[in-house]
Every structure is written in structure tokens, then in C-alpha cells.
Design an enzyme around this catalytic site. Structure first.
Site, PDB file in Angstrom:
ATOM      1  N   HIS A 209       0.655  -1.480  -0.188  1.00  0.00           N
ATOM      2  CA  HIS A 209      -0.411  -0.480   0.315  1.00  0.00           C
ATOM      3  C   HIS A 209       0.610   1.550   0.153  1.00  0.00           C
ATOM      4  O   HIS A 209       1.658   1.897   1.040  1.00  0.00           O
ATOM      5  CB  HIS A 209      -0.975   0.203   1.316  1.00  0.00           C
ATOM      6  CG  HIS A 209      -2.008   1.267   1.169  1.00  0.00           C
ATOM      7  ND1 HIS A 209      -2.745   1.810   2.154  1.00  0.00           N
ATOM      8  CD2 HIS A 209      -2.035   1.818   0.440  1.00  0.00           C
ATOM      9  CE1 HIS A 209      -3.646   2.124   2.201  1.00  0.00           C
ATOM     10  NE2 HIS A 209      -3.320   2.702   1.137  1.00  0.00           N
TER      11      HIS A 209
ATOM     12  N   HIS B 177       0.990   5.488  -1.653  1.00  0.00           N
ATOM     13  CA  HIS B 177       0.655   6.265  -3.245  1.00  0.00           C
ATOM     14  C   HIS B 177       1.718   7.372  -3.821  1.00  0.00           C
ATOM     15  O   HIS B 177       3.075   7.737  -2.305  1.00  0.00           O
ATOM     16  CB  HIS B 177      -0.087   7.329  -2.820  1.00  0.00           C
ATOM     17  CG  HIS B 177      -1.313   6.454  -1.812  1.00  0.00           C
ATOM     18  ND1 HIS B 177      -2.175   5.368  -2.812  1.00  0.00           N
ATOM     19  CD2 HIS B 177      -2.025   5.847  -0.766  1.00  0.00           C
ATOM     20  CE1 HIS B 177      -3.191   4.663  -2.232  1.00  0.00           C
ATOM     21  NE2 HIS B 177      -3.341   5.166  -0.689  1.00  0.00           N
TER      22      HIS B 177
ATOM     23  N   ALA C  47      -4.806   9.205  -3.667  1.00  0.00           N
ATOM     24  CA  ALA C  47      -6.002   8.372  -3.059  1.00  0.00           C
ATOM     25  C   ALA C  47      -6.704   9.672  -2.760  1.00  0.00           C
ATOM     26  O   ALA C  47      -7.776  10.029  -3.177  1.00  0.00           O
ATOM     27  CB  ALA C  47      -5.412   7.473  -1.952  1.00  0.00           C
TER      28      ALA C  47
ATOM     29  N   HIS D 287      -9.990   1.568  -1.159  1.00  0.00           N
ATOM     30  CA  HIS D 287     -10.209   2.705  -0.893  1.00  0.00           C
ATOM     31  C   HIS D 287     -10.681   4.346  -1.664  1.00  0.00           C
ATOM     32  O   HIS D 287     -11.145   4.926  -2.701  1.00  0.00           O
ATOM     33  CB  HIS D 287      -8.744   3.191  -1.652  1.00  0.00           C
ATOM     34  CG  HIS D 287      -7.839   4.107  -0.280  1.00  0.00           C
ATOM     35  ND1 HIS D 287      -8.510   5.291  -0.528  1.00  0.00           N
ATOM     36  CD2 HIS D 287      -6.523   3.357   0.071  1.00  0.00           C
ATOM     37  CE1 HIS D 287      -6.592   6.161   0.775  1.00  0.00           C
ATOM     38  NE2 HIS D 287      -5.912   4.511   0.705  1.00  0.00           N
TER      39      HIS D 287
ATOM     40  N   HIS E  51      -5.837   0.491   5.957  1.00  0.00           N
ATOM     41  CA  HIS E  51      -5.736   1.286   7.543  1.00  0.00           C
ATOM     42  C   HIS E  51      -5.767  -0.027   7.878  1.00  0.00           C
ATOM     43  O   HIS E  51      -7.104   0.424   9.377  1.00  0.00           O
ATOM     44  CB  HIS E  51      -6.588   2.697   7.470  1.00  0.00           C
ATOM     45  CG  HIS E  51      -5.880   2.652   6.018  1.00  0.00           C
ATOM     46  ND1 HIS E  51      -7.370   3.692   5.280  1.00  0.00           N
ATOM     47  CD2 HIS E  51      -5.455   3.920   5.513  1.00  0.00           C
ATOM     48  CE1 HIS E  51      -7.000   4.082   4.370  1.00  0.00           C
ATOM     49  NE2 HIS E  51      -5.654   4.189   4.269  1.00  0.00           N
TER      50      HIS E  51
ATOM     51  N   GLU F 194       1.535   2.349   3.441  1.00  0.00           N
ATOM     52  CA  GLU F 194       0.949   3.905   2.696  1.00  0.00           C
ATOM     53  C   GLU F 194       1.935   5.091   2.996  1.00  0.00           C
ATOM     54  O   GLU F 194       1.599   6.693   3.555  1.00  0.00           O
ATOM     55  CB  GLU F 194       0.161   4.463   3.529  1.00  0.00           C
ATOM     56  CG  GLU F 194      -0.983   5.012   2.991  1.00  0.00           C
ATOM     57  CD  GLU F 194      -2.385   5.934   3.219  1.00  0.00           C
ATOM     58  OE1 GLU F 194      -2.942   5.402   2.443  1.00  0.00           O
ATOM     59  OE2 GLU F 194      -2.899   4.885   4.399  1.00  0.00           O
TER      60      GLU F 194
ATOM     61  N   ARG G  56       3.016  11.549   8.675  1.00  0.00           N
ATOM     62  CA  ARG G  56       4.358  11.970   7.990  1.00  0.00           C
ATOM     63  C   ARG G  56       5.625  11.880   9.414  1.00  0.00           C
ATOM     64  O   ARG G  56       6.537  11.640   9.013  1.00  0.00           O
ATOM     65  CB  ARG G  56       4.561  12.807   7.084  1.00  0.00           C
ATOM     66  CG  ARG G  56       3.854  12.323   5.798  1.00  0.00           C
ATOM     67  CD  ARG G  56       4.009  13.658   5.261  1.00  0.00           C
ATOM     68  NE  ARG G  56       2.885  12.828   3.309  1.00  0.00           N
ATOM     69  CZ  ARG G  56       2.459  14.157   2.536  1.00  0.00           C
ATOM     70  NH1 ARG G  56       3.918  14.843   2.052  1.00  0.00           N
ATOM     71  NH2 ARG G  56       2.572  13.502   0.928  1.00  0.00           N
TER      72      ARG G  56
END
Length: 344
Positions: free
Chosen positions: A6, A8, A72, A178, A223, A284, A290
Site C-alpha cells: 500500500h 501512493h 488516493a 479505498h 488502514h 502507506e 508523516r
């Protein structure tokens, strides 16, 4: 081998965002709308966007390859119309294809679908097929709520979605369930909307016989499965009251949760209550969270640390890091990560 299922492209070069802004601004003035055309992004811009972000973190954290898709929250299926979504999705998927071409050992593609509220989902099939057969992608992201927080579409178990499921089974690829950006002020996009949609999707699947019609259909609920692991007893009890199958039986070959849970106690709970065979490693990374956790001194989304720090056996850790992912994404191949099968 450690596969992150997962990821992005949250750090895509600015020309992509500039084109999207022009496209969305033109919704008020159609004469200004960009044609599909092309977006000028150099290979060096792509390298710069990844070397100090996803690639740097891969190396630092000891992961090998990321299954990579467009951002996403930027899918924005609620924006504009069917053509708006189709052009935007094509650009985003083509950029992922370029990333994979530049870094074939680090990234494998998953596509965004050109969904639009109220539009027959058959419209996404050409782009899905293009990305799997021509680009060698190994799956897709399926938005259960293209309305952006209004939940105006039929539930995932409705026959309205069946053409998509038929194509997924034909191509032998999974879908990650998602959602995208929330346009509903009641939902924070990543803090509540994502997790709520994950929970809603699981409940829909739990109460249906969808997998009798599609025994080879595979969904990844990201998640960590939303609220499901924390309320495992509630869902078990509802299933029991409604004469539904036990949750492990329901999930067995069809429903999988990832490990995008950003603290050790949460991962420990996930590993304790959800069958190990239904858990896929994911981070992710460079995503919704972050920063560095001041309690540990490590990034919240360094989820490998949580699996390493768990009490699982080495065999079970291997399942989560790679074995289960290979079962769910058969186009990955076996052994070391091989390149996806093109044209198959």
C-alpha cells in the site's frame, strides 16, 4: 523479501498538480478545459520526487518493493463528470507506469479507476484492462463512495458493481477498497472518512453472500481494517445474531486487512484478533501521517518496526511481509519479486 502492498505517489511532480488545477478550474469555464493531451514531466523530475522520499525510506527501513498507485486523496471522483475523471485517471496511471519503468525493482503499479458518482461502473473497465494488460499493473483501487462522503452509490455487494467484479476475476487481480477526498465537512479525509469507509465496507461484505457469486474475488481493506479489529467482538456477535458465517470463514480467501496502523499496541491487537493469513504488510509511507512519534523516536508509518517488534513467529512474519501478498496479488509471480505478467 518485504513487500509493501500500500503505497501512493503523494510526491508527484508539480506539473501533474498544475494540470489538475487547470482541469478543475475549467469546470466553471468549460472553454478553458484542457484536453487529455499530455503533461510534460521529465524523468529527472520523477527521480527527484522519489529519491528523497519513498526510495530513501525504503532503503532506511529495509523494505524491498512497494505496490504503488496514484495519490488516493487526489483521485477526486466527485469532481466534474465522467470525462473529467477519465482524463485525470489516465494521466495519473500513466505517471505510475513511468515510475515503474524507471525503478522496476522498487515499484509495481496499481491503478486508479475513472469512477464518477452515479455513472455505470462498466465505464472503468477499459482503463482497468489497459493498466493490467498493457502496463503490467497488478491490481486497482476501488472507491466504494465516488460521491466523496455522501455514500450515494449502492453498497459494494449490490449487483450494480458486478461488471467490475467479473473483470477483476477475469484478470485475476485484487481491489483495494479505498475512498478519496471527502467533500463532506462532517468527515476529515484521512482521520475519519478513510477509517469509516473501511468499516462500512467490511460490514457490507459481512452481511452479504457476494463471495458465493465471486469466490475468487479479493478485497484489501486498508488502514488495518478501520474499526473492525478493535470491535472484533461486536462484529462477531452481529454475525452470530444474523446467522452469518464466523468472521475467519467470511474473510478466508476474499477479505484482507493491511498493516497501516501507526503504533505498536494497534498492530499487536490486529495480529491477535485477525487471522494471520488475512494480514498484508503495508505502510502507506509518505502518506496521511508523516511525522516522528515523540514516544518512540521513530516515524509513525514505519510499520515494519511494529511487525518486527511483535511476538509473531518468523514463519508468520514471513507470511505478512510477502507470502500472503503473493497469494492476493498472483501477478507478482513467485520466488523473488518478478516483473508482472504483461499482456496476460
Amino acid at each position: 523479501m518485504i513487500i509493501d502492498c500500500h503505497g501512493h505517489y503523494t510526491t508527484a511532480p508539480e506539473p501533474l498538480n498544475a494540470w489538475r488545477k487547470q482541469q478543475t478550474d475549467a469546470l466553471k469555464t468549460p472553454a478553458l478545459a484542457p484536453a487529455k493531451g499530455s503533461i510534460t514531466i521529465s524523468d529527472d523530475q520523477i527521480r527527484d520526487s522519489l529519491e528523497n522520499a519513498q526510495l530513501k525510506l525504503q532503503r532506511a527501513r529495509g523494505t524491498d518493493v512497494t505496490i504503488f498507485s496514484p495519490r488516493a486523496s487526489a483521485m477526486g471522483h466527485h469532481v466534474g463528470n465522467e470525462a473529467t475523471s477519465r482524463h485525470w485517471s489516465e494521466h495519473c496511471n500513466e505517471l505510475i507506469h513511468r515510475v515503474v519503468g524507471l525503478y522496476p525493482e522498487n515499484f509495481i503499479g496499481v491503478c486508479q479507476l475513472p469512477q464518477s458518482p452515479g455513472v455505470d461502473p462498466r465505464g472503468v473497465l477499459p482503463e482497468l484492462e489497459r493498466c493490467i494488460r498493457e502496463f503490467g499493473f497488478v491490481g486497482c483501487n476501488l472507491n466504494p463512495d465516488p460521491s466523496g462522503g455522501r455514500f450515494s452509490e449502492p453498497p459494494l455487494t449490490d449487483k450494480w458493481w458486478y461488471p467490475v467484479y467479473e473483470k477483476l476475476c477475469e484478470l485475476d487481480v485484487p481491489a483495494m477498497v479505498h475512498v478519496s477526498q471527502s467533500c463532506n465537512p462532517a468527515f476529515h479525509t484521512t482521520g475519519s472518512y478513510y477509517l469509516a469507509a473501511d468499516t462500512v465496507a467490511f460490514m457490507q461484505l459481512m452481511m452479504s453472500d457476494l463471495f458465493k457469486d465471486f469466490p475468487r474475488l479479493r478485497f484489501i481493506i486498508p488502514h488495518g481494517g478501520g474499526a473492525v479489529p478493535f470491535h472484533w467482538g461486536r462484529f462477531r456477535g452481529i454475525a452470530q445474531d444474523q446467522k452469518r458465517p464466523p468472521l475467519p470463514e467470511l474473510m478466508r480467501d476474499n477479505v484482507f486487512f493491511d498493516t497501516c496502523v501507526y503504533h505498536q499496541p494497534g498492530i499487536d491487537l490486529l495480529l491477535k484478533v485477525v487471522p494471520i493469513d488475512n494480514i498484508l504488510f503495508a505502510s502507506e509511507m509518505v502518506g496521511a501521517v508523516r511525522g516522528v512519534d515523540p514516544e518512540t523516536g521513530h516515524y509513525y508509518d514505519d510499520t515494519k518496526r511494529y511487525i518486527d517488534g511483535s511476538s509473531l513467529s518468523a514463519a508468520d512474519k514471513e507470511k505478512i511481509f510477502a507470502g500472503n501478498i503473493r497469494r492476493v496479488f498472483p501477478r507478482l509471480g513467485s520466488g523473488t519479486v518478478s516483473r508482472p505478467r504483461n499482456g496476460a
